[in-house]
Enzyme design. Structure first.
Site, PDB file in Angstrom:
ATOM      1  N   CYS A   2      36.096  76.271  33.918  1.00 15.87           N
ATOM      2  CA  CYS A   2      37.262  77.266  33.507  1.00 15.87           C
ATOM      3  C   CYS A   2      37.011  77.600  32.064  1.00 15.87           C
ATOM      4  O   CYS A   2      36.361  76.864  31.285  1.00 15.87           O
ATOM      5  CB  CYS A   2      38.655  76.955  33.674  1.00 15.87           C
ATOM      6  SG  CYS A   2      39.233  75.980  35.208  1.00 15.87           S
ATOM      7  N   ARG A  27      31.627  79.810  33.574  1.00 18.05           N
ATOM      8  CA  ARG A  27      32.212  78.417  33.782  1.00 18.05           C
ATOM      9  C   ARG A  27      33.147  78.409  34.938  1.00 18.05           C
ATOM     10  O   ARG A  27      33.923  77.208  35.042  1.00 18.05           O
ATOM     11  CB  ARG A  27      33.353  78.387  32.400  1.00 18.05           C
ATOM     12  CG  ARG A  27      32.570  78.525  31.045  1.00 18.05           C
ATOM     13  CD  ARG A  27      33.424  78.137  29.856  1.00 18.05           C
ATOM     14  NE  ARG A  27      34.012  77.143  29.908  1.00 18.05           N
ATOM     15  CZ  ARG A  27      33.521  75.707  29.384  1.00 18.05           C
ATOM     16  NH1 ARG A  27      32.517  75.997  28.738  1.00 18.05           N
ATOM     17  NH2 ARG A  27      34.127  74.624  29.402  1.00 18.05           N
ATOM     18  N   TRP A  73      38.160  77.795  37.689  1.00 17.31           N
ATOM     19  CA  TRP A  73      37.092  77.206  38.846  1.00 17.31           C
ATOM     20  C   TRP A  73      38.007  76.109  39.254  1.00 17.31           C
ATOM     21  O   TRP A  73      38.546  75.275  38.368  1.00 17.31           O
ATOM     22  CB  TRP A  73      35.985  76.644  38.025  1.00 17.31           C
ATOM     23  CG  TRP A  73      34.895  75.908  39.024  1.00 17.31           C
ATOM     24  CD1 TRP A  73      34.036  76.536  39.703  1.00 17.31           C
ATOM     25  CD2 TRP A  73      35.215  74.371  39.661  1.00 17.31           C
ATOM     26  NE1 TRP A  73      33.272  75.478  40.608  1.00 17.31           N
ATOM     27  CE2 TRP A  73      33.857  74.221  40.613  1.00 17.31           C
ATOM     28  CE3 TRP A  73      35.701  73.297  39.227  1.00 17.31           C
ATOM     29  CZ2 TRP A  73      33.656  73.180  41.010  1.00 17.31           C
ATOM     30  CZ3 TRP A  73      35.500  72.121  39.750  1.00 17.31           C
ATOM     31  CH2 TRP A  73      34.459  72.113  40.531  1.00 17.31           C
ATOM     32  N   ASN A  99      41.756  74.494  30.576  1.00 24.12           N
ATOM     33  CA  ASN A  99      40.582  73.961  31.145  1.00 24.12           C
ATOM     34  C   ASN A  99      40.490  72.297  30.876  1.00 24.12           C
ATOM     35  O   ASN A  99      40.709  71.767  29.985  1.00 24.12           O
ATOM     36  CB  ASN A  99      39.555  74.607  30.230  1.00 24.12           C
ATOM     37  CG  ASN A  99      38.011  73.944  30.500  1.00 24.12           C
ATOM     38  OD1 ASN A  99      37.356  73.720  29.971  1.00 24.12           O
ATOM     39  ND2 ASN A  99      37.834  73.403  31.535  1.00 24.12           N
ATOM     40  N   GLY A 100      40.585  71.917  32.446  1.00 28.55           N
ATOM     41  CA  GLY A 100      40.545  70.440  32.318  1.00 28.55           C
ATOM     42  C   GLY A 100      41.212  69.757  33.366  1.00 28.55           C
ATOM     43  O   GLY A 100      41.551  70.798  34.411  1.00 28.55           O
ATOM     44  N   GLU A 485      13.985  70.035  42.260  1.00 27.19           N
ATOM     45  CA  GLU A 485      14.248  71.225  41.535  1.00 27.19           C
ATOM     46  C   GLU A 485      14.317  72.506  42.225  1.00 27.19           C
ATOM     47  O   GLU A 485      15.010  73.132  42.278  1.00 27.19           O
ATOM     48  CB  GLU A 485      13.636  71.093  40.112  1.00 27.19           C
ATOM     49  CG  GLU A 485      14.213  72.355  39.094  1.00 27.19           C
ATOM     50  CD  GLU A 485      15.781  72.251  38.771  1.00 27.19           C
ATOM     51  OE1 GLU A 485      16.472  71.619  39.074  1.00 27.19           O
ATOM     52  OE2 GLU A 485      16.103  73.379  38.273  1.00 27.19           O
ATOM     53  N   LYS A 489      17.439  74.773  43.215  1.00 25.02           N
ATOM     54  CA  LYS A 489      17.466  76.339  42.944  1.00 25.02           C
ATOM     55  C   LYS A 489      17.705  77.052  44.262  1.00 25.02           C
ATOM     56  O   LYS A 489      18.741  77.841  44.349  1.00 25.02           O
ATOM     57  CB  LYS A 489      16.311  76.576  42.474  1.00 25.02           C
ATOM     58  CG  LYS A 489      16.006  76.386  41.005  1.00 25.02           C
ATOM     59  CD  LYS A 489      16.682  76.857  39.906  1.00 25.02           C
ATOM     60  CE  LYS A 489      17.682  76.133  39.764  1.00 25.02           C
ATOM     61  NZ  LYS A 489      18.341  75.164  38.891  1.00 25.02           N
ATOM     62  N   GLU A 492      21.326  76.196  45.813  1.00 26.14           N
ATOM     63  CA  GLU A 492      22.401  76.933  44.944  1.00 26.14           C
ATOM     64  C   GLU A 492      22.850  78.217  44.804  1.00 26.14           C
ATOM     65  O   GLU A 492      23.936  78.891  44.806  1.00 26.14           O
ATOM     66  CB  GLU A 492      22.575  76.223  43.645  1.00 26.14           C
ATOM     67  CG  GLU A 492      21.546  76.361  42.394  1.00 26.14           C
ATOM     68  CD  GLU A 492      21.681  75.453  41.490  1.00 26.14           C
ATOM     69  OE1 GLU A 492      22.544  74.798  40.896  1.00 26.14           O
ATOM     70  OE2 GLU A 492      20.675  75.962  40.647  1.00 26.14           O
ATOM     71  N   HIS A 508       8.812  59.731  56.904  1.00 30.12           N
ATOM     72  CA  HIS A 508       9.985  58.793  57.277  1.00 30.12           C
ATOM     73  C   HIS A 508      11.242  59.341  57.522  1.00 30.12           C
ATOM     74  O   HIS A 508      12.407  58.700  57.441  1.00 30.12           O
ATOM     75  CB  HIS A 508      10.132  57.673  56.096  1.00 30.12           C
ATOM     76  CG  HIS A 508       9.034  56.703  55.610  1.00 30.12           C
ATOM     77  ND1 HIS A 508       8.587  55.937  56.550  1.00 30.12           N
ATOM     78  CD2 HIS A 508       8.040  57.080  54.752  1.00 30.12           C
ATOM     79  CE1 HIS A 508       7.535  55.394  56.084  1.00 30.12           C
ATOM     80  NE2 HIS A 508       7.096  56.054  54.871  1.00 30.12           N
ATOM     81  N   LYS A 607      28.754  76.761  35.422  1.00 35.93           N
ATOM     82  CA  LYS A 607      27.658  76.474  34.710  1.00 35.93           C
ATOM     83  C   LYS A 607      27.863  75.267  34.059  1.00 35.93           C
ATOM     84  O   LYS A 607      27.165  74.226  33.799  1.00 35.93           O
ATOM     85  CB  LYS A 607      27.032  77.729  34.038  1.00 35.93           C
ATOM     86  CG  LYS A 607      25.894  77.076  32.976  1.00 35.93           C
ATOM     87  CD  LYS A 607      25.027  78.291  32.871  1.00 35.93           C
ATOM     88  CE  LYS A 607      23.900  77.870  32.100  1.00 35.93           C
ATOM     89  NZ  LYS A 607      22.956  77.409  33.287  1.00 35.93           N
TER      90      LYS A 607
END
Ligand code: G6P
Length: 612
Positions: A2, A27, A73, A99-100, A485, A489, A492, A508, A607
């Site tokens: 947030c 955020r 968020w 925020n939290g 990575e 990318k 997401e 495997h 983010k």
């Protein structure tokens, strides 16, 4: 997560708040709201992005020189208009943004429910504003005292700003766990989750520390106290950030801008730290703790997401070049698994934002057990940067796109410097190899520049695969983390399922998935496992899979085997992740754009993850 923002002064608050919220949208962006004071209290909240809020508010009265705003968020309660912040107290006199996570909100809520309060939302935040008003009325005290007393009852993380209709010349802000910065203007103050909404108004800021609260009144000096009521002298710092770094600079998306900035950001991460002509590396944080590093029994690297991937590259680098045992851990696992840590351990915490809650908790734990903590952060002055004993900033500049790109390459660049300096100092790296790697490291920015020229070709390949449902990414050695990575990318931002795998491990399990529909991205640059990866490519081809290979310029063998190739300049394999990752960033970017996805703000992500 947030984002929170507040303004109090003589200007109209609304334009400042909306612009600030746009800056903080990385955020979280599932709902947004503002509250403004102008005699009465005006409260506007909307599910969706900040643009939806501003469209909704466009025909409403937004006058007022005091206000607070929030972009959310969701943690407690689905994203909807009601759960959006600001939240009001029962009398509607107070509003609060948060925020939290208030971890003991259920207990506090039960107590308030028993006393007849009725809640509108499902959030933990509403409980806090109810509690503050309850105390305010019971104790008949000042707003700041009610906030202070309430925060003494709270377990969890918070950055909050409270505004009261009855106290219109004051904002009260407090923080624990989540970040909060106060901008000091002339007869005006700004409050925000980070400095980006503040930078165009003032460069003078104060970062609140945990369990501190501030009483913010224009025309008066900033007053800061701890929630135990000890007075604190505000430490005013000057922001180093430049406004133009926060704009898109002609690119369609921040992510594309940030991918293209990598030649510069990698150069900035190296600048002043190494000199290939003299063979010197200078890193103050390492020099200060040189003995500790060289005597370390092991190094533990902690991080989350992309930063964890950079940590994996760090493991390969430090073990290969400096022969110090390295373990890489997800911060979220490390913090809860009762790890064995002692004073001879070095913990390297990697975090772009410097605010990730799990990473922060991991370093606090390691610190309490006597380990030396070294931070690799991008955001200057961030909480993790301040919590560590020493560190090195990545200097990549502000990264706004939610999918991390330039932060990753800058993290790897700093890790390369660390591995090189440790290897050189402890004698595990020969002088000639050390010198050769330093010279090659110096060429990385130019080589990234070269790779960026493959953009049209990568775009063409993206067009062919944009509609598939699955992708596999394979790499070996230093490029196994790059495979992870690349897959991250893609998933997401394009929402295509993708898996990264060590190429040999494919047999495997993932090999069972391979058919004519399955594109397999293989990082097949020339390195010590080149022959092996060629065999892995054969295995995929034999099952009809489509190969997109990242190859070293001039490689004829893989060109013959692969369906599509993207060439990169030759580079020592230890430094290659900074180069090989770039086409993978571009691939995910173009596929996401072609699928109509919101590249800079992918669904459900944020983010900066300041909740665990
Ligand atoms: C979030 C971001 C990722 C990032 C991760 C760790 O998930 O979306 O891009 O890699 O957090 O963040 P940090 O700021 O600690 O590097």
């Amino acid at each position: 997560m947030c984002g929170i923002v507040g303004y109090i002064g003589e200007k109209q608050a609304y334009p400042i708040l909306i612009k600030g919220l746009q800056r903080l949208e990385y955020r979280g962006y599932d709902s947004a709201g503002v509250a403004l004071l102008d005699g009465g209290m005006k409260l506007y909240k909307r599910k969706g992005k900040v643009s939806e809020l501003s469209a909704y508010v466009s025909d409403k009265d937004t006058s007022g020189t005091v206000g607070i705003g929030h972009t959310r968020w969701a943690t407690h309660g689905v994203p909807n208009d009601i759960n959006a912040h600001p939240h009001s107290s029962p009398s509607k006199e107070l509003v609060l943004i948060h925020n939290g996570i208030i971890e003991n909100y259920a207990t506090i809520k039960e107590g308030l429910l028993n006393r007849g309060y009725q809640f509108l939302s499902d959030t933990d935040t509403e409980v806090l504003v109810f509690l503050i008003e309850d105390i305010l009325k019971k104790e008949n005290c000042s707003l700041e005292e009610a906030v202070r007393l309430a925060l003494n009852e709270v377990i969890g993380a918070y950055a909050i700003v409270v505004m009261s209709k009855n106290d219109p010349k004051k904002l009260v802000a407090a923080k624990k766990g989540s970040p909060l910065v106060i901008g000091i203007g002339e007869d005006e103050y700004f409050v925000a989750s980070d400095a980006t909404p503040i930078i165009e108004h003032t460069k003078n800021v104060v970062y609140l520390e945990d369990e501190e609260f501030a009483v913010i009144e224009p025309g008066k000096k900033l007053s800061i106290r701890t929630i135990k009521n000890a007075e604190i002298t505000p430490y005013i710092q000057e922001l180093q950030m430049e406004l133009e770094n926060l704009e898109k600079g002609g690119y369609e998306h921040f992510m594309l801008k940030e991918i293209n900035e990598q030649p510069r950001s990698i150069r900035d991460s190296l600048r002043g730290r190494m000199d290939p002509s003299t063979g010197q590396i200078k890193m103050a944080g390492i020099d200060e703790f040189e003995k500790k590093f060289l005597n370390a029994e092991r190094i533990i690297i902690v991080g989350c997401g992309t930063s964890w991937h950079a940590g994996l590259v760090g493991e390969y680098l430090i073990e290969e070049l400096a022969r110090i045992p390295v373990e890489v851990e997800y911060a979220s696992e490390f913090r809860y698994r009762n790890p064995i840590i002692n004073e001879n351990d070095i913990v390297i915490a990697i975090s772009q934002s410097g605010e990730t809650a799990d990473t922060l908790a991991a370093i606090k734990l390691a610190k309490s057990k006597g380990a030396t903590i070294f931070g690799i952060c991008n955001v200057v002055g961030s909480t993790i940067a301040r919590e560590t004993h020493a560190g090195a900033y990545t200097h990549a500049g502000p990264e706004i796109g939610v999918a991390s790109t330039k932060a990753f390459t800058a993290q790897v660049s700093v890790l390369s410097l660390i591995a090189l300096t440790l290897g050189h100092k402890n004698g595990t790296l020969s002088e000639s190899r050390y010198r050769q790697l330093l010279e090659e490291l110096d060429t990385v920015p130019d080589k990234v520049e070269e790779v960026l020229k493959t953009n049209p070709q990568v775009k063409g390949i993206s067009q062919l695969f944009k509609d598939v449902r699955n992708f596999l990414y394979l790499g070996r050695g230093f490029n196994f983390p790059v495979a992870l990575e690349g897959a991250l990318k893609l998933k997401e931002i394009s929402y295509i399922h993708a898996e990264g795998y060590p190429a040999a491990e494919m047999k495997h399990g993932p090999i069972a998935l391979i058919d004519e529909e399955m594109p397999v991205v293989v990082i097949a640059n020339k390195n010590t496992s080149y022959e092996k990866i060629v065999s892995n490519i054969q295995e995929v081809k034999a099952r009809g899979g489509k190969i997109i290979a990242i190859i070293t310029d001039g490689d004829k063998e893989v060109t013959k085997l692969a369906d599509y190739t993207i060439s990169i300049p030759a580079i020592d394999e230890a430094l290659s992740p900074m180069i090989t990752v770039v086409p993978l960033q571009l691939l995910s970017y173009h596929i996401a754009v072609m699928r109509g996805a919101n590249v800079d703000q992918p669904r459900n992500l944020a983010k900066s993850v300041t909740v665990e």
